[in-house]
Design a protein around this motif. Structure first.
Motif, PDB file in Angstrom:
ATOM      1  N   TRP A 118       3.854  -7.701 -16.979  1.00  0.00           N
ATOM      2  CA  TRP A 118       3.872  -8.301 -15.641  1.00  0.00           C
ATOM      3  C   TRP A 118       2.886  -9.454 -15.547  1.00  0.00           C
ATOM      4  N   ARG A 119       1.724  -9.271 -16.134  1.00  0.00           N
ATOM      5  CA  ARG A 119       0.653 -10.262 -15.987  1.00  0.00           C
ATOM      6  C   ARG A 119       0.941 -11.553 -16.751  1.00  0.00           C
ATOM      7  N   ASP A 120       1.534 -11.416 -17.947  1.00  0.00           N
ATOM      8  CA  ASP A 120       1.605 -12.567 -18.839  1.00  0.00           C
ATOM      9  C   ASP A 120       3.002 -13.122 -19.079  1.00  0.00           C
ATOM     10  N   ASP A 121       4.050 -12.422 -18.615  1.00  0.00           N
ATOM     11  CA  ASP A 121       5.417 -12.841 -18.934  1.00  0.00           C
ATOM     12  C   ASP A 121       6.065 -13.481 -17.710  1.00  0.00           C
ATOM     13  N   PRO A 122       6.221 -14.802 -17.676  1.00  0.00           N
ATOM     14  CA  PRO A 122       6.723 -15.493 -16.472  1.00  0.00           C
ATOM     15  C   PRO A 122       8.056 -14.987 -15.939  1.00  0.00           C
ATOM     16  N   PRO A 123       9.044 -14.581 -16.782  1.00  0.00           N
ATOM     17  CA  PRO A 123      10.319 -14.154 -16.198  1.00  0.00           C
ATOM     18  C   PRO A 123      10.221 -12.972 -15.242  1.00  0.00           C
ATOM     19  N   PHE A 124       9.126 -12.242 -15.257  1.00  0.00           N
ATOM     20  CA  PHE A 124       8.999 -11.090 -14.370  1.00  0.00           C
ATOM     21  C   PHE A 124       8.338 -11.436 -13.035  1.00  0.00           C
ATOM     22  N   ARG A 125       7.837 -12.631 -12.874  1.00  0.00           N
ATOM     23  CA  ARG A 125       6.934 -12.882 -11.755  1.00  0.00           C
ATOM     24  C   ARG A 125       7.614 -13.150 -10.428  1.00  0.00           C
ATOM     25  N   THR A 126       8.864 -13.629 -10.411  1.00  0.00           N
ATOM     26  CA  THR A 126       9.574 -13.882  -9.149  1.00  0.00           C
ATOM     27  C   THR A 126      10.985 -13.322  -9.238  1.00  0.00           C
ATOM     28  N   ILE A 127      11.561 -13.033  -8.086  1.00  0.00           N
ATOM     29  CA  ILE A 127      12.924 -12.482  -8.084  1.00  0.00           C
ATOM     30  C   ILE A 127      13.924 -13.492  -8.630  1.00  0.00           C
ATOM     31  N   SER A 128      13.698 -14.779  -8.417  1.00  0.00           N
ATOM     32  CA  SER A 128      14.611 -15.794  -8.952  1.00  0.00           C
ATOM     33  C   SER A 128      14.589 -15.798 -10.470  1.00  0.00           C
ATOM     34  N   GLU A 129      13.391 -15.726 -11.042  1.00  0.00           N
ATOM     35  CA  GLU A 129      13.277 -15.712 -12.500  1.00  0.00           C
ATOM     36  C   GLU A 129      13.827 -14.409 -13.081  1.00  0.00           C
ATOM     37  N   ARG A 130      13.569 -13.302 -12.413  1.00  0.00           N
ATOM     38  CA  ARG A 130      14.105 -12.027 -12.903  1.00  0.00           C
ATOM     39  C   ARG A 130      15.632 -12.050 -12.913  1.00  0.00           C
ATOM     40  N   THR A 131      16.228 -12.642 -11.883  1.00  0.00           N
ATOM     41  CA  THR A 131      17.689 -12.716 -11.829  1.00  0.00           C
ATOM     42  C   THR A 131      18.229 -13.570 -12.976  1.00  0.00           C
ATOM     43  N   ARG A 132      17.555 -14.659 -13.300  1.00  0.00           N
ATOM     44  CA  ARG A 132      17.999 -15.530 -14.394  1.00  0.00           C
ATOM     45  C   ARG A 132      17.905 -14.828 -15.744  1.00  0.00           C
TER      46      ARG A 132
END
Length: 400
Positions: free
Chosen positions: A268-282
């Motif tokens: 969670w701390r270091d991996d950008p794809p987890f940080r926002t719902i938009s990125e998680r969806t992508r």
């Protein structure tokens, strides 16, 4: 206490599942539903398992609370009897194609001529102003037409397949009840009846595309249709060491707590794809794949305990048998035992909602074919000789 629809009289010209499910819900809420059946009965009467012919398990559920009147509507005496009944009815529901109703002399004009404020509701395959208007339709056909089997392939299935329940019949039946109650409220305020057309295809197209319109919502389109999270191949129950769990990790806090709970806070701390719902969806496939990999190292019991401590929605994967025996449903008194005069003790799935003043209830058991023919025809003002003549001509029959 009487149900919310007590005093409402419904002529139910539906069969199979979609229409009978809608009118069953009306009966549960207190309506007097008269199920008008042909001399051969609703075909679902023959769908087992059953203790006695004509009283199959699904029929017993979706026709509870109703009365059965046998009328051969292809004969003039049967049509005339129905029109006499309509003078006392608030609502007529049918699921034949509208042109069939017109050929029978039971179109909206015919019914509104004898009861001007009647609500006349049709549940059928396709809207009547499009090229598919005259086509027959069943649940499986409309599932296919509304893209449900192909969505399964997009989500990772090896071949198209139908959802293993009569989803279209249930969804359209529910929508029909909403449309009917809205029309009845309009009549309550204005005294005006109306015709309702409730097509299966358009209803399901709306139902599916509400989630999957995607970039086609914009003009011009900015992306393909489809909601990526719902179409992810790893959006499925997670395999554990000894079974499966169902979990939905959705918002920022849940994702942060999940990785802390499994000893991986750095993700969670270091991996950008987890940080926002938009990125998680992508990146949803990779993210769900990682969760699947992590939970595969835990037992079902450990997974449930871990996710509950992290305040993440989770449940064990149920089967039909475990659903029927679910302790929450038992504690809520969800199942209702009724004694049927011919079928013995039955256990019915109950009514999910709660009304503080007008609670719905399971009323009379599902009727034998023609169980109420004589009583209903007498209520319509037919004399004993008239009813006897109709029986002799095969227009009606009464259950023994």
């Amino acid at each position: 206490m009487a149900g919310a629809l007590a005093g409402l009289r419904v002529l139910d010209l539906t069969n199979t599942l979609m229409g009978p499910y809608a009118t069953q819900l009306l009966a549960d809420m207190g309506a007097d539903v008269i199920k008008v059946e042909p001399p051969g009965g609703d075909p679902v009467r023959g769908l087992g398992p059953f203790r006695n012919p004509g009283m199959g398990a699904i029929f017993l559920q979706v026709n509870r609370g109703k009365r059965s009147l046998v009328l051969d509507l292809k004969q003039e005496a049967g049509r005339d009897a129905l029109l006499r009944l309509a003078t006392t009815a608030d609502l007529l529901v049918y699921n034949m194609r509208p042109k069939v109703m017109e050929r029978l002399g039971l179109g909206y004009a015919d019914l509104s001529a004898v009861r001007p404020d009647i609500v006349y509701a049709g549940l059928f395959g396709f809207g009547q102003d499009g090229p598919h208007a005259g086509r027959p339709a069943y649940d499986d056909l409309i599932q296919g037409a509304s893209a449900l089997p192909s969505l399964a392939v997009q989500a990772g299935a090896t071949a198209p397949r139908y959802v293993p329940l009569a989803l279209v019949d249930r969804v359209v039946g529910l929508y029909g009840v909403g449309a009917i109650t809205a029309a009845l409220w309009h009549r309550e305020r204005t005294g005006e009846g109306q015709r309702l057309d409730i097509p299966m295809f358009e209803t399901m197209a709306s139902f599916v595309l509400a989630d999957h319109m995607g970039g086609r919502l914009f003009d011009p389109p900015i992306a393909p249709p489809g909601y990526a999270r719902l179409l992810s191949k790893d959006r499925r129950p997670y395999a554990t060491r000894d079974g499966y769990v169902c979990a939905l990790i959705y918002n920022d806090g849940q994702w942060q707590r999940f990785f802390a709970a499994v000893g991986r806070p750095e993700v969670w701390r270091d991996d950008p794809p987890f940080r926002t719902i938009s990125e998680r969806t992508r990146h949803i496939d990779a993210i769900y794949g990682l969760v699947a990999e992590i939970l595969a190292g835990f037992s079902t019991e450990e997974s449930v305990a871990l996710l509950e401590r992290a305040d993440i929605p989770v449940s064990r994967l149920a089967t039909l048998a475990s659903l029927i025996d679910d302790p929450h449903l038992a504690a809520k008194g969800f199942f209702v035992a009724i004694d049927h005069p011919s079928e013995g003790r039955l256990t019915m799935p109950g009514i999910p909602g709660r009304f503080s003043a007008t609670p719905p209830a399971i009323g009379r058991p599902a009727p034998r074919l023609g169980a109420d023919s004589r009583a209903v025809l007498e209520e319509a003002g037919l004399s004993a000789p008239e009813i006897a003549a109709m029986a002799e001509a095969g227009v009606t029959l009464s259950a023994p």
